[in-house]
Design a protein around this motif. Sequence first.
Motif, PDB file in Angstrom:
ATOM      1  N   ARG A 444      16.462  -7.455  32.701  1.00 54.13           N
ATOM      2  CA  ARG A 444      15.782  -6.233  32.238  1.00 54.13           C
ATOM      3  C   ARG A 444      15.157  -6.470  30.854  1.00 54.13           C
ATOM      4  O   ARG A 444      14.005  -6.099  30.603  1.00 54.13           O
ATOM      5  CB  ARG A 444      16.754  -5.072  32.191  1.00 54.13           C
ATOM      6  CG  ARG A 444      16.088  -3.726  31.883  1.00 54.13           C
ATOM      7  CD  ARG A 444      17.135  -2.628  31.713  1.00 54.13           C
ATOM      8  NE  ARG A 444      17.895  -2.400  32.932  1.00 54.13           N
ATOM      9  CZ  ARG A 444      17.553  -1.526  33.876  1.00 54.13           C
ATOM     10  NH1 ARG A 444      16.454  -0.802  33.737  1.00 54.13           N
ATOM     11  NH2 ARG A 444      18.303  -1.375  34.949  1.00 54.13           N
ATOM     12  N   GLU A 445      15.923  -7.102  29.988  1.00 53.60           N
ATOM     13  CA  GLU A 445      15.436  -7.333  28.626  1.00 53.60           C
ATOM     14  C   GLU A 445      14.304  -8.365  28.616  1.00 53.60           C
ATOM     15  O   GLU A 445      13.334  -8.220  27.866  1.00 53.60           O
ATOM     16  CB  GLU A 445      16.596  -7.804  27.739  1.00 53.60           C
ATOM     17  CG  GLU A 445      16.254  -7.914  26.261  1.00 53.60           C
ATOM     18  CD  GLU A 445      15.829  -6.581  25.641  1.00 53.60           C
ATOM     19  OE1 GLU A 445      15.085  -6.612  24.640  1.00 53.60           O
ATOM     20  OE2 GLU A 445      16.240  -5.518  26.160  1.00 53.60           O
ATOM     21  N   ARG A 446      14.421  -9.391  29.464  1.00 52.74           N
ATOM     22  CA  ARG A 446      13.340 -10.390  29.523  1.00 52.74           C
ATOM     23  C   ARG A 446      12.032  -9.745  29.967  1.00 52.74           C
ATOM     24  O   ARG A 446      10.959 -10.028  29.422  1.00 52.74           O
ATOM     25  CB  ARG A 446      13.706 -11.531  30.481  1.00 52.74           C
ATOM     26  CG  ARG A 446      14.648 -12.551  29.901  1.00 52.74           C
ATOM     27  CD  ARG A 446      14.603 -13.851  30.666  1.00 52.74           C
ATOM     28  NE  ARG A 446      14.952 -13.725  32.068  1.00 52.74           N
ATOM     29  CZ  ARG A 446      16.190 -13.819  32.553  1.00 52.74           C
ATOM     30  NH1 ARG A 446      17.196 -14.034  31.720  1.00 52.74           N
ATOM     31  NH2 ARG A 446      16.438 -13.702  33.847  1.00 52.74           N
ATOM     32  N   ASP A 572       3.656 -22.587  24.613  1.00 51.24           N
ATOM     33  CA  ASP A 572       3.039 -23.143  23.406  1.00 51.24           C
ATOM     34  C   ASP A 572       1.560 -22.798  23.312  1.00 51.24           C
ATOM     35  O   ASP A 572       1.064 -22.428  22.243  1.00 51.24           O
ATOM     36  CB  ASP A 572       3.223 -24.664  23.396  1.00 51.24           C
ATOM     37  CG  ASP A 572       4.688 -25.071  23.407  1.00 51.24           C
ATOM     38  OD1 ASP A 572       5.502 -24.363  22.781  1.00 51.24           O
ATOM     39  OD2 ASP A 572       5.028 -26.068  24.064  1.00 51.24           O
ATOM     40  N   GLN A 573       0.850 -22.925  24.452  1.00 54.38           N
ATOM     41  CA  GLN A 573      -0.600 -22.732  24.443  1.00 54.38           C
ATOM     42  C   GLN A 573      -0.977 -21.292  24.117  1.00 54.38           C
ATOM     43  O   GLN A 573      -1.974 -21.051  23.438  1.00 54.38           O
ATOM     44  CB  GLN A 573      -1.176 -23.125  25.809  1.00 54.38           C
ATOM     45  CG  GLN A 573      -2.669 -23.404  25.819  1.00 54.38           C
ATOM     46  CD  GLN A 573      -3.008 -24.731  25.170  1.00 54.38           C
ATOM     47  OE1 GLN A 573      -2.133 -25.562  24.957  1.00 54.38           O
ATOM     48  NE2 GLN A 573      -4.284 -24.927  24.842  1.00 54.38           N
ATOM     49  N   PHE A 574      -0.202 -20.330  24.612  1.00 54.67           N
ATOM     50  CA  PHE A 574      -0.509 -18.917  24.403  1.00 54.67           C
ATOM     51  C   PHE A 574       0.363 -18.290  23.322  1.00 54.67           C
ATOM     52  O   PHE A 574       0.298 -17.070  23.115  1.00 54.67           O
ATOM     53  CB  PHE A 574      -0.327 -18.128  25.710  1.00 54.67           C
ATOM     54  CG  PHE A 574      -1.213 -18.570  26.842  1.00 54.67           C
ATOM     55  CD1 PHE A 574      -2.322 -19.380  26.624  1.00 54.67           C
ATOM     56  CD2 PHE A 574      -0.932 -18.186  28.147  1.00 54.67           C
ATOM     57  CE1 PHE A 574      -3.137 -19.784  27.678  1.00 54.67           C
ATOM     58  CE2 PHE A 574      -1.735 -18.577  29.198  1.00 54.67           C
ATOM     59  CZ  PHE A 574      -2.837 -19.388  28.973  1.00 54.67           C
ATOM     60  N   PRO A 577       6.724 -17.289  22.649  1.00 48.99           N
ATOM     61  CA  PRO A 577       8.097 -17.842  22.589  1.00 48.99           C
ATOM     62  C   PRO A 577       9.068 -17.151  23.541  1.00 48.99           C
ATOM     63  O   PRO A 577      10.087 -17.732  23.909  1.00 48.99           O
ATOM     64  CB  PRO A 577       8.499 -17.633  21.123  1.00 48.99           C
ATOM     65  CG  PRO A 577       7.540 -16.626  20.575  1.00 48.99           C
ATOM     66  CD  PRO A 577       6.279 -16.774  21.339  1.00 48.99           C
ATOM     67  N   VAL A 578       8.756 -15.923  23.962  1.00 45.81           N
ATOM     68  CA  VAL A 578       9.645 -15.209  24.876  1.00 45.81           C
ATOM     69  C   VAL A 578       9.815 -15.975  26.186  1.00 45.81           C
ATOM     70  O   VAL A 578      10.830 -15.800  26.896  1.00 45.81           O
ATOM     71  CB  VAL A 578       9.095 -13.792  25.151  1.00 45.81           C
ATOM     72  CG1 VAL A 578       7.771 -13.853  25.896  1.00 45.81           C
ATOM     73  CG2 VAL A 578      10.095 -12.964  25.945  1.00 45.81           C
ATOM     74  N   LEU A 579       8.872 -16.830  26.524  1.00 45.83           N
ATOM     75  CA  LEU A 579       8.947 -17.548  27.793  1.00 45.83           C
ATOM     76  C   LEU A 579      10.096 -18.550  27.840  1.00 45.83           C
ATOM     77  O   LEU A 579      10.505 -18.973  28.917  1.00 45.83           O
ATOM     78  CB  LEU A 579       7.617 -18.278  28.060  1.00 45.83           C
ATOM     79  CG  LEU A 579       6.381 -17.390  28.213  1.00 45.83           C
ATOM     80  CD1 LEU A 579       5.148 -18.222  28.534  1.00 45.83           C
ATOM     81  CD2 LEU A 579       6.607 -16.342  29.305  1.00 45.83           C
ATOM     82  N   GLU A 580      10.623 -18.907  26.687  1.00 45.51           N
ATOM     83  CA  GLU A 580      11.746 -19.848  26.663  1.00 45.51           C
ATOM     84  C   GLU A 580      12.935 -19.289  27.432  1.00 45.51           C
ATOM     85  O   GLU A 580      13.649 -20.015  28.145  1.00 45.51           O
ATOM     86  CB  GLU A 580      12.139 -20.144  25.214  1.00 45.51           C
ATOM     87  CG  GLU A 580      13.231 -21.200  25.068  1.00 45.51           C
ATOM     88  CD  GLU A 580      12.759 -22.593  25.479  1.00 45.51           C
ATOM     89  OE1 GLU A 580      13.587 -23.374  26.025  1.00 45.51           O
ATOM     90  OE2 GLU A 580      11.574 -22.911  25.272  1.00 45.51           O
ATOM     91  N   PHE A 582      12.893 -17.371  30.021  1.00 42.54           N
ATOM     92  CA  PHE A 582      12.646 -17.485  31.456  1.00 42.54           C
ATOM     93  C   PHE A 582      12.908 -18.905  31.939  1.00 42.54           C
ATOM     94  O   PHE A 582      13.401 -19.116  33.048  1.00 42.54           O
ATOM     95  CB  PHE A 582      11.199 -17.084  31.770  1.00 42.54           C
ATOM     96  CG  PHE A 582      10.932 -15.621  31.648  1.00 42.54           C
ATOM     97  CD1 PHE A 582      11.038 -14.785  32.748  1.00 42.54           C
ATOM     98  CD2 PHE A 582      10.586 -15.057  30.424  1.00 42.54           C
ATOM     99  CE1 PHE A 582      10.790 -13.426  32.648  1.00 42.54           C
ATOM    100  CE2 PHE A 582      10.341 -13.702  30.300  1.00 42.54           C
ATOM    101  CZ  PHE A 582      10.445 -12.884  31.412  1.00 42.54           C
ATOM    102  N   LEU A 583      12.577 -19.879  31.119  1.00 47.09           N
ATOM    103  CA  LEU A 583      12.779 -21.277  31.498  1.00 47.09           C
ATOM    104  C   LEU A 583      14.260 -21.621  31.599  1.00 47.09           C
ATOM    105  O   LEU A 583      14.656 -22.473  32.401  1.00 47.09           O
ATOM    106  CB  LEU A 583      12.102 -22.201  30.475  1.00 47.09           C
ATOM    107  CG  LEU A 583      10.573 -22.128  30.414  1.00 47.09           C
ATOM    108  CD1 LEU A 583      10.044 -22.867  29.187  1.00 47.09           C
ATOM    109  CD2 LEU A 583       9.970 -22.715  31.678  1.00 47.09           C
ATOM    110  N   ASN A 584      15.082 -20.954  30.809  1.00 49.36           N
ATOM    111  CA  ASN A 584      16.512 -21.263  30.781  1.00 49.36           C
ATOM    112  C   ASN A 584      17.327 -20.440  31.774  1.00 49.36           C
ATOM    113  O   ASN A 584      18.519 -20.680  31.951  1.00 49.36           O
ATOM    114  CB  ASN A 584      17.066 -21.033  29.369  1.00 49.36           C
ATOM    115  CG  ASN A 584      16.464 -21.986  28.355  1.00 49.36           C
ATOM    116  OD1 ASN A 584      16.113 -23.125  28.694  1.00 49.36           O
ATOM    117  ND2 ASN A 584      16.308 -21.538  27.114  1.00 49.36           N
ATOM    118  N   ALA A 585      16.689 -19.461  32.425  1.00 45.31           N
ATOM    119  CA  ALA A 585      17.418 -18.568  33.326  1.00 45.31           C
ATOM    120  C   ALA A 585      17.601 -19.205  34.700  1.00 45.31           C
ATOM    121  O   ALA A 585      16.752 -19.955  35.171  1.00 45.31           O
ATOM    122  CB  ALA A 585      16.679 -17.245  33.461  1.00 45.31           C
TER     123      ALA A 585
END
Length: 725
Positions: A444-446, A572-574, A577-580, A582-585
């Motif tokens: 939910r928070e992501r 990085d391109q856009f 940082p919030v995408l990190e 998602f990558l770790n989930a």
Amino acid sequence: MGPYAIVATCSLNQWALDFEGNYARIVKSCQQAKAAGAKLRVGPELEIPTISWKASAVRTGDNVPYSSAHPGDTILHSWEVLGRLLKDEACRDMLVDVGMPVLHRNVRYNCRVLIYNGTILLIRPKLHLANDGNYREARWFSPWRHRQETQEYMLPRMIQRITGQITVPFGEAVISTRDTCVGVEMCEELFTPDSPHIGMSLDGVEIFTNSSGSHHELRKLQSRVRLITEATLKCGGVYLYANQQGCDGDRLYYDGCAMVIINGKVVGQGSQFSLKDVEVITAVVDLEQVRSSRGSSHSRSGQAVVAQAYPRIMVDFALSSDELNLSISPSLPVELQFESPEGEISMGPACWLWDYLRRSGLSGFMMPLSGGLDSCAVAVVVYSMCRLVMEAVAQQDEQVIADVRKVLGEPKDSTFVPASAQELCGRLLHTCYMGTRYSSKETRERAKQLAAAIGSYHVDLDMDSVVTSVRTLFETVTGRRPVFASQGGTSAENLALQNIQARLRMVLAYMFAQLLPWCRGQHGSLLVLGSANVDESLRGYMTKYDCSSADLNPIGSISKVDLFKFIQFAKDQFDLPVLESFLNATPSAELIPTDTDHPVQSDEAEMGMSYEELSIFGRLRKLERCGPWSMFSRLVHAWTEDTPSAVADKVKRFFYYYAINRHKLTTLTPAYHAEAYSPEDNRFDLRPFLYPARWIYQFARIDRAIATLQADKDSVSEANFSEDD
């Protein structure tokens, strides 16, 4: 100084059956080519009615532009547009190569029509048709079989009145000007072993035109460029490659990248992804370089002496000037530009979405944002679209600015332009987190943080009351109350309770798509976006008619592996940082209760295979045409870290679930085509959707092989034991 010729090739964003718009874009390309001093202009394949005539429509009816209801009208309207081009001042004093369907002796052909100063020089039909993968060209056209021959074609009377011609040559011929010779090669013909450019080059053709309708696939451009450069490196010559660009109303995105090549060196390259409706690439070519290259090869000269001659159509016109002009110099080779696969994902689906949105008449997108990687990727693709639009706005692209105002419902006299990609995203993209009691705080928070980062209009809701209502209704009707497996229920109960949550999300998504603009005081309704990736579709790890069912799916033929790399790229391109997080989930559907005895639901654990393995299965199944046995025989050598029995179990599991879930693929949301192993059977795969799921004969063949391999392994072990003893 040799004879220098200025040539032009282009990428056009044509739209199926938009004859008025297609005509305007052709004229604009001719105007730009002429302004650059070009004497030869080449456009994409079937540019007058557009490339959809090649595509594999498996349905027929008035709602599809290439259906059997339309060929007569389409050919008529194509001639009407050609008549306007013949009279248009933009097309004069220049050799113009345009594409359209032509009916000759009651046979329909995909043709190039070469015109000069209001006359038709040649109608050149296509020799080899694209008839696999995305294309069913033979459904609509016949190939021209009379190699290096022409026949007389009786022009329609409307054209006779314009040109004063009664008949024109129809067939495989070349155009001889005062200074050079021009030949046509069309799209698929380049990819065939016996390509026409070989014979034409031996007969003295120095300039080749290739009008193409080549769609985007990840990592495909390199192969296309390699074929063209190798063709002219071996044969010598100037090669003008033109291509369709954009979404012409279908699942494909045509990625442009018009090019000019001379003797294997690229001297002009257009953009691969662009929001421009018209892009013209010009180059100055030295024809003496072609002659010098060919003259240096004695073996080529020996072959040319006995080469079969092409019919030549003479035109009193020169592409080059014989006057010395120091202001014109040959174009130098350019460094080829190739996007990474992650860059291709960020731009291809984004450009496709923009074309679809601006031409659909709708006002934006609605998507369920779950907090997982897939829906995250779709949201980021839309954000990438907004970034590309804002780049075009900054460059004062009048067409894009007009489209932005139209989509946003601005008044005709409005001067509004968004200030940022986030502001545009806030007007166009509506996201919704549809939680239940089984959803985690983390997802939910992501979702909330991602929506804030990209600027989407975000709604956060709990849908437990809706789920409970349906569950209660079932209990009232049947007198039975289904429970989850962790609560003692059967697998049928467990699956049904998960599926109802997923299907209700689809219903809510469509309701919000229709009413959210109204709630915000905006006009229109929204296109619903799906987020099922190609691997889950292939495995059938999705609910039929759940929130993966939508109007469009930007990632529907992209693998989870590539999506993961794309999110790393976009972080990085856009500057997101919030995408990190998602990558770790851990990928999870979050549809079942969890506690200490029942851990968090994991997609890979439930599927029984990893996403990397699924990607390999998909490519072997489609690209390598492997069935169960051939796939096992490949992987048993490749996956040496697993025992043969373990490899066999994985292969059997994949084919079992692939078979029992094939029916789901008949209802897949229309998806951007990015991978050649897409399993979408409505469009690309065209395989049965009822298979014998036990694969009795095939699996038995694998079992016999395992027994043999095990016996061999045992005999080797016994031999080694005896030697040690």
